[in-house]
Design a protein around this motif. Structure first.
Motif, mmCIF file in Angstrom:
data_model
loop_
_atom_site.group_PDB
_atom_site.id
_atom_site.type_symbol
_atom_site.label_atom_id
_atom_site.label_comp_id
_atom_site.label_asym_id
_atom_site.label_seq_id
_atom_site.Cartn_x
_atom_site.Cartn_y
_atom_site.Cartn_z
ATOM 1 N N PRO A 1 0.854 -1.189 0.000
ATOM 2 C CA PRO A 1 0.000 0.000 0.000
ATOM 3 C C PRO A 1 0.895 1.246 0.000
ATOM 4 O O PRO A 1 1.996 1.223 0.552
ATOM 5 C CB PRO A 1 -0.781 -0.110 1.307
ATOM 6 C CG PRO A 1 -0.663 -1.525 1.730
ATOM 7 C CD PRO A 1 0.624 -2.034 1.170
ATOM 8 N N SER A 2 0.420 2.318 -0.595
ATOM 9 C CA SER A 2 1.238 3.529 -0.668
ATOM 10 C C SER A 2 1.504 4.093 0.723
ATOM 11 O O SER A 2 0.744 3.847 1.669
ATOM 12 C CB SER A 2 0.549 4.591 -1.526
ATOM 13 O OG SER A 2 -0.549 5.152 -0.824
ATOM 14 N N VAL A 3 2.590 4.840 0.832
ATOM 15 C CA VAL A 3 2.946 5.484 2.089
ATOM 16 C C VAL A 3 1.790 6.357 2.564
ATOM 17 O O VAL A 3 1.397 6.316 3.737
ATOM 18 C CB VAL A 3 4.235 6.315 1.927
ATOM 19 C CG1 VAL A 3 4.467 7.217 3.128
ATOM 20 C CG2 VAL A 3 5.431 5.394 1.702
ATOM 21 N N ARG A 4 1.231 7.134 1.666
ATOM 22 C CA ARG A 4 0.125 8.027 2.038
ATOM 23 C C ARG A 4 -1.088 7.246 2.524
ATOM 24 O O ARG A 4 -1.752 7.631 3.484
ATOM 25 C CB ARG A 4 -0.270 8.906 0.851
ATOM 26 C CG ARG A 4 0.745 9.967 0.551
ATOM 27 C CD ARG A 4 0.297 10.819 -0.598
ATOM 28 N NE ARG A 4 1.335 11.783 -0.922
ATOM 29 C CZ ARG A 4 1.321 12.543 -1.978
ATOM 30 N NH1 ARG A 4 0.316 12.457 -2.833
ATOM 31 N NH2 ARG A 4 2.297 13.393 -2.206
ATOM 32 N N GLN A 5 -1.386 6.150 1.848
ATOM 33 C CA GLN A 5 -2.540 5.325 2.225
ATOM 34 C C GLN A 5 -2.364 4.752 3.636
ATOM 35 O O GLN A 5 -3.273 4.818 4.462
ATOM 36 C CB GLN A 5 -2.720 4.201 1.205
ATOM 37 C CG GLN A 5 -3.872 3.267 1.492
ATOM 38 C CD GLN A 5 -3.954 2.122 0.478
ATOM 39 O OE1 GLN A 5 -3.245 2.116 -0.525
ATOM 40 N NE2 GLN A 5 -4.797 1.160 0.755
ATOM 41 N N VAL A 6 -1.195 4.183 3.911
ATOM 42 C CA VAL A 6 -0.931 3.593 5.233
ATOM 43 C C VAL A 6 -0.935 4.687 6.304
ATOM 44 O O VAL A 6 -1.513 4.518 7.378
ATOM 45 C CB VAL A 6 0.402 2.810 5.236
ATOM 46 C CG1 VAL A 6 0.763 2.342 6.636
ATOM 47 C CG2 VAL A 6 0.324 1.626 4.280
ATOM 48 N N ALA A 7 -0.297 5.813 5.995
ATOM 49 C CA ALA A 7 -0.246 6.913 6.961
ATOM 50 C C ALA A 7 -1.648 7.405 7.312
ATOM 51 O O ALA A 7 -1.967 7.617 8.483
ATOM 52 C CB ALA A 7 0.599 8.061 6.412
ATOM 53 N N ALA A 8 -2.496 7.540 6.307
ATOM 54 C CA ALA A 8 -3.862 8.012 6.544
ATOM 55 C C ALA A 8 -4.678 6.966 7.302
ATOM 56 O O ALA A 8 -5.386 7.295 8.259
ATOM 57 C CB ALA A 8 -4.536 8.348 5.225
ATOM 58 N N GLU A 9 -4.565 5.704 6.899
ATOM 59 C CA GLU A 9 -5.366 4.645 7.505
ATOM 60 C C GLU A 9 -5.046 4.440 8.984
ATOM 61 O O GLU A 9 -5.933 4.198 9.801
ATOM 62 C CB GLU A 9 -5.162 3.333 6.750
ATOM 63 C CG GLU A 9 -6.045 2.207 7.223
ATOM 64 C CD GLU A 9 -5.958 0.974 6.334
ATOM 65 O OE1 GLU A 9 -6.375 -0.092 6.813
ATOM 66 O OE2 GLU A 9 -5.487 1.069 5.184
#
Length: 123
Positions: A36-44
């Motif tokens: 998963p993208s860095v942004r996706q993991v960070a947001a989730e």
């Protein structure tokens, strides 16, 4: 990624890295699969993107994932084999001696351990 409970015992980036490694060992992430993208993991998980990037960079440094320019991070072909070798070695040198010490301290016998394993569905 599934829900993660963060503990205070280790840095979050290391816990995230270990979670990704567990997913690789469990076959949830296979060779060639994208992370998963860095942004996706960070947001989730409400993490700082730098924390996620650090975990991913350590995975890349260990050649478990590779960066594909403009596409993201992908599990390498040899990741599962490398992880299995490394995790087995770590278990045998770090965890197993502690388990053996506890077994001896409790006075457990091999037949008792095997019976308990069968009872729990382990073979």
């Amino acid at each position: 990624m599934a829900a993660i409970q963060w503990s205070d015992g280790a840095p979050i980036y290391r816990q995230l890295k270990e979670r990704v490694i567990a997913m690789m060992l469990d076959g949830l992430l296979k060779p060639g699969d994208p992370l998963p993208s860095v942004r996706q993991v960070a947001a989730e998980y409400q993490l700082n993107p730098i924390t996620v990037s650090r975990a991913y960079q350590e995975l890349a440094d260990e050649a478990l994932v590779e960066k594909r320019r403009g596409l993201g991070m992908y599990v390498t072909e040899e990741a599962a084999k490398k992880l299995l070798v490394n995790e087995r070695e770590r278990f045998l040198t770090e965890e197993w001696p502690q388990v053996m010490e506890r077994i001896a301290r409790l006075g457990l016998r091999l037949d008792e351990l095997m019976a308990a394993g069968r009872k729990e569905g382990m073979q």
